[in-house]
Design an enzyme around this catalytic site. Structure first.
Site, PDB file in Angstrom:
ATOM      1  N   CYS A  88       0.839  -1.194   0.000  1.00  0.00           N
ATOM      2  CA  CYS A  88       0.000   0.000   0.000  1.00  0.00           C
ATOM      3  C   CYS A  88       0.881   1.254   0.000  1.00  0.00           C
ATOM      4  CB  CYS A  88      -0.913  -0.072   1.219  1.00  0.00           C
ATOM      5  SG  CYS A  88      -0.930   1.336   2.276  1.00  0.00           S
ATOM      6  N   GLU A  89       0.539   2.176  -0.856  1.00  0.00           N
ATOM      7  CA  GLU A  89       1.402   3.354  -0.995  1.00  0.00           C
ATOM      8  C   GLU A  89       1.226   4.350   0.140  1.00  0.00           C
ATOM      9  OE1 GLU A  89       0.405   4.964  -4.796  1.00  0.00           O
ATOM     10  OE2 GLU A  89      -1.135   6.298  -4.001  1.00  0.00           O
ATOM     11  N   HIS A  90       0.235   4.154   0.976  1.00  0.00           N
ATOM     12  CA  HIS A  90       0.051   5.069   2.101  1.00  0.00           C
ATOM     13  C   HIS A  90       0.847   4.642   3.324  1.00  0.00           C
ATOM     14  CE1 HIS A  90      -3.999   5.660  -0.039  1.00  0.00           C
ATOM     15  NE2 HIS A  90      -3.172   6.612  -0.416  1.00  0.00           N
ATOM     16  N   HIS A  91       1.018   3.332   3.512  1.00  0.00           N
ATOM     17  CA  HIS A  91       1.692   2.844   4.712  1.00  0.00           C
ATOM     18  C   HIS A  91       2.884   1.938   4.417  1.00  0.00           C
ATOM     19  CE1 HIS A  91      -2.532   3.715   5.896  1.00  0.00           C
ATOM     20  NE2 HIS A  91      -1.941   4.252   6.938  1.00  0.00           N
ATOM     21  N   GLN A 129      -5.341  -0.459  -4.248  1.00  0.00           N
ATOM     22  CA  GLN A 129      -5.950  -1.617  -4.944  1.00  0.00           C
ATOM     23  C   GLN A 129      -6.763  -1.191  -6.161  1.00  0.00           C
ATOM     24  OE1 GLN A 129      -7.710  -4.554  -2.321  1.00  0.00           O
ATOM     25  NE2 GLN A 129      -9.066  -5.279  -3.942  1.00  0.00           N
ATOM     26  N   HIS A 157      -5.564  -5.947   3.502  1.00  0.00           N
ATOM     27  CA  HIS A 157      -4.607  -4.844   3.604  1.00  0.00           C
ATOM     28  C   HIS A 157      -4.051  -4.818   5.017  1.00  0.00           C
ATOM     29  CE1 HIS A 157      -5.807  -2.450  -0.107  1.00  0.00           C
ATOM     30  NE2 HIS A 157      -6.533  -3.551  -0.146  1.00  0.00           N
ATOM     31  N   CYS A 159      -2.455  -2.655   6.408  1.00  0.00           N
ATOM     32  CA  CYS A 159      -2.631  -1.360   7.088  1.00  0.00           C
ATOM     33  C   CYS A 159      -3.970  -1.305   7.811  1.00  0.00           C
ATOM     34  CB  CYS A 159      -2.457  -0.182   6.124  1.00  0.00           C
ATOM     35  SG  CYS A 159      -3.470  -0.233   4.665  1.00  0.00           S
TER      36      CYS A 159
HETATM   37 ZN   LIG Z   1      -2.424   1.555   3.752  1.00  0.00          ZN
END
Ligand SMILES: [Zn+2]
Length: 205
Positions: A88-91, A129, A157, A159
């Site tokens: 995941c590109e956020h976490h 995703q 996920h 995250c």
């Molecule tokens: Zn994430």
């Protein structure tokens, strides 16, 4: 100058990448000089090479190399339960799931292993995703120019499961339907029937 005008920063050296891991270890409260952690930065950087090797791959190229011309095959080709691992590109934590990829060929078919490789090339990048699903479908659509493409992803996920809201067991389902899979409900129903059928392959493993 706006950020888009600037050249991309040069890739850091391996030593710089390993130093960054030592910084994160210290941030977590660890001592990077502790014996058990001495080789950790090197291992993490090598893991990153594997997790993100998709940036070095061209998914269109994977598909365009091997297509063959078939004029008379007009049934759905479905590859299902393709396991994928992304981040995941956020976490920057794992997204792990399965992809189902179907297309209704026009003139071109491709070896099914190539479909799995397209999933892998896009997965091994930082993703969300929804975009991963769209990229797989759009690339197959652009390169093979089939009558339709359907991509369904179902993934957990980390995250969501190991941090934040802590919701283990939750999976996210995304889909992208193009061409006849979008416009023709019979074709879509046929696909869903194929997906719901028990797998003969897995019962023999
Ligand atoms: Zn994430």
């Amino acid at each position: 100058m706006t950020p888009t005008d600037t050249a991309p920063l040069p890739r850091p050296s391996r030593e710089e990448a390993e130093d960054a891991i030592r910084t994160l270890l210290r941030w977590a409260g660890e001592d990077p000089a502790r014996e058990g952690l001495l080789d950790t930065p090197g291992r993490v950087v090598r893991s990153y090479e594997e997790f993100f090797q998709g940036y070095a791959e061209d998914p269109s190229e994977i598909l365009s190399r091997t297509f063959s011309e078939v004029d008379d095959y007009d049934e759905i080709v479905l590859l299902r339960d393709i396991r994928f691992e992304s981040h995941c590109e956020h976490h920057m934590v794992p997204i792990i799931g399965v992809a189902h990829v179907a297309y209704l060929p026009g003139k071109r078919v491709v070896g099914i292993s190539k479909l799995a490789r397209v999933v892998e090339a896009f997965s091994r990048r930082l993703q969300i995703q929804e975009r991963l699903t769209a990229q797989i479908a759009n690339t197959i659509n652009d390169v093979l120019q089939p009558h339709g493409v359907a991509v369904i992803l179902e993934a957990g996920h980390q995250c969501m499961t190991t941090r934040g809201v802590h919701r283990p067991g939750v999976s996210m389902v995304t889909s992208r339907m193009l061409g006849v899979f979008r416009t023709n409900s019979d074709t879509r129903r046929e696909l869903m029937a194929m997906l719901n059928r028990p797998s003969a392959a897995t019962t023999h493993i």
